[in-house]
Design a protein around this motif. Structure first.
Motif, PDB file in Angstrom:
ATOM      1  N   UNK A 143      60.223 -24.714  -3.527  1.00  0.00           N
ATOM      2  CA  UNK A 143      61.420 -24.606  -2.484  1.00  0.00           C
ATOM      3  C   UNK A 143      60.962 -24.247  -1.080  1.00  0.00           C
ATOM      4  N   UNK A 144      59.934 -23.416  -1.035  1.00  0.00           N
ATOM      5  CA  UNK A 144      59.567 -22.961   0.400  1.00  0.00           C
ATOM      6  C   UNK A 144      58.786 -24.027   0.884  1.00  0.00           C
ATOM      7  N   UNK A 145      58.379 -25.390   0.559  1.00  0.00           N
ATOM      8  CA  UNK A 145      57.953 -26.468   0.899  1.00  0.00           C
ATOM      9  C   UNK A 145      58.951 -26.673   2.293  1.00  0.00           C
ATOM     10  N   UNK A 146      60.050 -26.547   2.078  1.00  0.00           N
ATOM     11  CA  UNK A 146      61.098 -26.772   3.369  1.00  0.00           C
ATOM     12  C   UNK A 146      60.623 -26.166   4.351  1.00  0.00           C
ATOM     13  N   UNK A 147      59.877 -24.804   4.236  1.00  0.00           N
ATOM     14  CA  UNK A 147      59.421 -24.042   5.546  1.00  0.00           C
ATOM     15  C   UNK A 147      58.256 -25.072   6.450  1.00  0.00           C
ATOM     16  N   UNK A 148      57.699 -25.761   5.987  1.00  0.00           N
ATOM     17  CA  UNK A 148      56.656 -26.730   6.621  1.00  0.00           C
ATOM     18  C   UNK A 148      57.505 -27.650   7.895  1.00  0.00           C
ATOM     19  N   UNK A 149      58.728 -27.413   7.815  1.00  0.00           N
ATOM     20  CA  UNK A 149      59.379 -28.030   8.759  1.00  0.00           C
ATOM     21  C   UNK A 149      60.451 -27.123   9.547  1.00  0.00           C
ATOM     22  N   UNK A 150      59.979 -25.636   9.352  1.00  0.00           N
ATOM     23  CA  UNK A 150      60.994 -24.848   9.689  1.00  0.00           C
ATOM     24  C   UNK A 150      60.469 -24.109  10.885  1.00  0.00           C
ATOM     25  N   UNK A 173      54.941 -12.928  17.828  1.00  0.00           N
ATOM     26  CA  UNK A 173      55.057 -13.885  18.838  1.00  0.00           C
ATOM     27  C   UNK A 173      56.065 -13.269  19.731  1.00  0.00           C
ATOM     28  N   UNK A 174      57.106 -12.440  19.607  1.00  0.00           N
ATOM     29  CA  UNK A 174      58.208 -12.148  20.614  1.00  0.00           C
ATOM     30  C   UNK A 174      58.146 -10.540  20.843  1.00  0.00           C
ATOM     31  N   UNK A 175      59.355 -10.083  20.519  1.00  0.00           N
ATOM     32  CA  UNK A 175      59.593  -8.716  21.017  1.00  0.00           C
ATOM     33  C   UNK A 175      59.068  -7.541  19.792  1.00  0.00           C
ATOM     34  N   UNK A 176      58.058  -8.090  18.984  1.00  0.00           N
ATOM     35  CA  UNK A 176      57.828  -7.032  18.078  1.00  0.00           C
ATOM     36  C   UNK A 176      58.342  -7.126  16.615  1.00  0.00           C
ATOM     37  N   UNK A 177      58.105  -6.159  15.935  1.00  0.00           N
ATOM     38  CA  UNK A 177      58.555  -6.403  14.387  1.00  0.00           C
ATOM     39  C   UNK A 177      60.224  -6.453  14.298  1.00  0.00           C
ATOM     40  N   UNK A 178      60.581  -7.377  13.524  1.00  0.00           N
ATOM     41  CA  UNK A 178      62.068  -7.520  13.203  1.00  0.00           C
ATOM     42  C   UNK A 178      62.363  -7.270  11.723  1.00  0.00           C
ATOM     43  N   UNK A 179      63.444  -7.134  11.332  1.00  0.00           N
ATOM     44  CA  UNK A 179      63.745  -7.133   9.799  1.00  0.00           C
ATOM     45  C   UNK A 179      63.323  -8.344   9.464  1.00  0.00           C
ATOM     46  N   UNK A 180      62.707  -8.616   8.263  1.00  0.00           N
ATOM     47  CA  UNK A 180      62.201  -9.732   7.844  1.00  0.00           C
ATOM     48  C   UNK A 180      61.115 -10.492   8.565  1.00  0.00           C
ATOM     49  N   UNK A 181      60.391  -9.782   9.505  1.00  0.00           N
ATOM     50  CA  UNK A 181      59.135 -10.607  10.247  1.00  0.00           C
ATOM     51  C   UNK A 181      57.895  -9.864   9.820  1.00  0.00           C
ATOM     52  N   UNK A 189      58.251 -12.443   6.325  1.00  0.00           N
ATOM     53  CA  UNK A 189      57.798 -11.376   5.518  1.00  0.00           C
ATOM     54  C   UNK A 189      57.747 -11.936   4.015  1.00  0.00           C
ATOM     55  N   UNK A 190      58.938 -12.757   3.549  1.00  0.00           N
ATOM     56  CA  UNK A 190      58.774 -12.977   2.443  1.00  0.00           C
ATOM     57  C   UNK A 190      57.817 -14.311   2.254  1.00  0.00           C
ATOM     58  N   UNK A 191      57.793 -14.926   2.971  1.00  0.00           N
ATOM     59  CA  UNK A 191      56.678 -16.108   2.929  1.00  0.00           C
ATOM     60  C   UNK A 191      55.153 -15.358   2.667  1.00  0.00           C
ATOM     61  N   UNK A 192      54.894 -14.455   3.615  1.00  0.00           N
ATOM     62  CA  UNK A 192      53.584 -13.771   3.344  1.00  0.00           C
ATOM     63  C   UNK A 192      53.532 -12.909   1.878  1.00  0.00           C
TER      64      UNK A 192
END
Length: 328
Positions: free
Chosen positions: A161-168, A205-213, A225-228
């Motif tokens: 299902x996470x193949x969809x993240x190749x266009x995310x 890439x942005x303002x630092x660690x966010x929930x789920x990043x 984080x879930x992908x990692x």
């Protein structure tokens, strides 16, 4: 909500199709007359939702919505005599004020509100429309869905299902940097996402660690984080790594798992398959995955114990940085 009318699955023509026997407007033919109305929906979507067929923001969000509508389904709760959800039933659109407020559905309210007028205009069910729009969106990436079973059977299907993240790209985990892509080729279904997720993270890439990043390996790239975690989990690491060099398998597995998702909670025998309405796109060339410029094998956190990490070339040039995905 009932899901009795039409399942919008993008498929290749198969031998089980009857010869087309109903002529719709503009001389287009279908096997079942009930499918004719979906040509009108298709034309409207292509012209007025998907920018004449461009693979833009509405395309990505429509694909995401197919998952968020369908995944709220629990066979376990049903076995316990409780309501386990309706699956791919359009509830996320019918009860948007409730469901889009769930944290897991953050950001889908925009595409729900964009799509709803189309479904109402053409008088089709929300469940059918969401899956059909997602199928048309997938058509922009030259991928097809084939009907299969209806239950998840293996953790590997989560990877599929996470193949969809190749266009995310993300907009809401870190709202300061909307349109931040998940890999360096965010408009294609290719293997680069599976390579870059396995690279050592070094920055945000942005303002630092966010929930789920999670820390990203490349400037301007976003990592969930879930992908990692899934890329490095022993139960799923080998499936993840396999897609780096096997594009054919990636396509076929995504077709299969998305087809299952599209009918989750329903019996396909009760539905009309109008997949022949979806146009077949032209072939595209997908480049082989590489290590990004500035990276080497030492930056890879290989996690599949059964198979060595593949040998990849390194892209030439200075260290890779990624530009945000422009809004459509």
């Amino acid at each position: 909500m009932s899901f009795k009318a039409i399942v919008a699955l993008v498929t290749l023509a198969v031998a089980t199709y009857a010869a087309p026997s109903h002529t719709c407007g503009a001389g287009r033919v279908v096997s079942n007359a009930a499918c004719c109305k979906w040509f009108d929906v298709l034309d409207d979507l292509q012209a007025n939702l998907f920018d004449g067929g461009e693979c833009g923001e509405e395309t990505h969000e429509s694909l995401r919505l197919t998952f968020h509508d369908a995944i709220g389904f629990s066979p376990k709760l049903f076995r316990e005599g409780k309501f386990g959800g309706g699956g791919a039933d359009g509830s996320i659109m019918a009860f948007a004020q409730i469901e889009t407020n769930f944290h897991a559905n953050i950001g889908v309210d925009e595409i729900v509100e964009t799509q709803r007028p189309f479904a109402l205009k053409h008088e089709v069910s929300f469940g059918d429309f969401i899956q059909f729009a997602g199928a048309v969106a997938l058509r922009r990436n030259r991928h097809y869905l084939r009907p299969h079973g209806r239950c998840w059977v293996h953790p590997n299907e989560v990877v599929d299902l996470l193949i969809s993240h190749t266009v995310a790209a993300q907009d809401h985990v870190d709202p300061t940097i909307p349109g931040t892509p998940f890999d360096s080729t965010p408009s294609k279904f290719d293997a680069q996402f599976f390579v870059e997720t396995l690279l050592v993270g070094i920055l945000f890439p942005g303002n630092g660690s966010n929930v789920g990043e999670e820390l990203s390996p490349l400037g301007g790239e976003f990592r969930l984080q879930s992908d990692a975690e899934i890329a490095r989990d022993p139960r799923t690491a080998c499936e993840w790594q396999s897609f780096i060099t096997d594009h054919t398998s990636m396509v076929s597995k995504f077709e299969r798992v998305m087809s299952k998702l599209a009918v989750l909670g329903h019996n396909p025998a009760d539905l009309i398959d109008c997949s022949e309405v979806i146009p077949v796109p032209a072939a595209v060339n997908i480049a082989a995955a590489t290590l990004p410029a500035g990276k080497s094998r030492a930056d890879v956190q290989a996690a599949c114990a059964a198979t060595p990490f593949p040998t990849l070339s390194t892209a030439p040039g200075p260290a890779t940085t990624i530009a945000p995905v422009p809004p459509s």
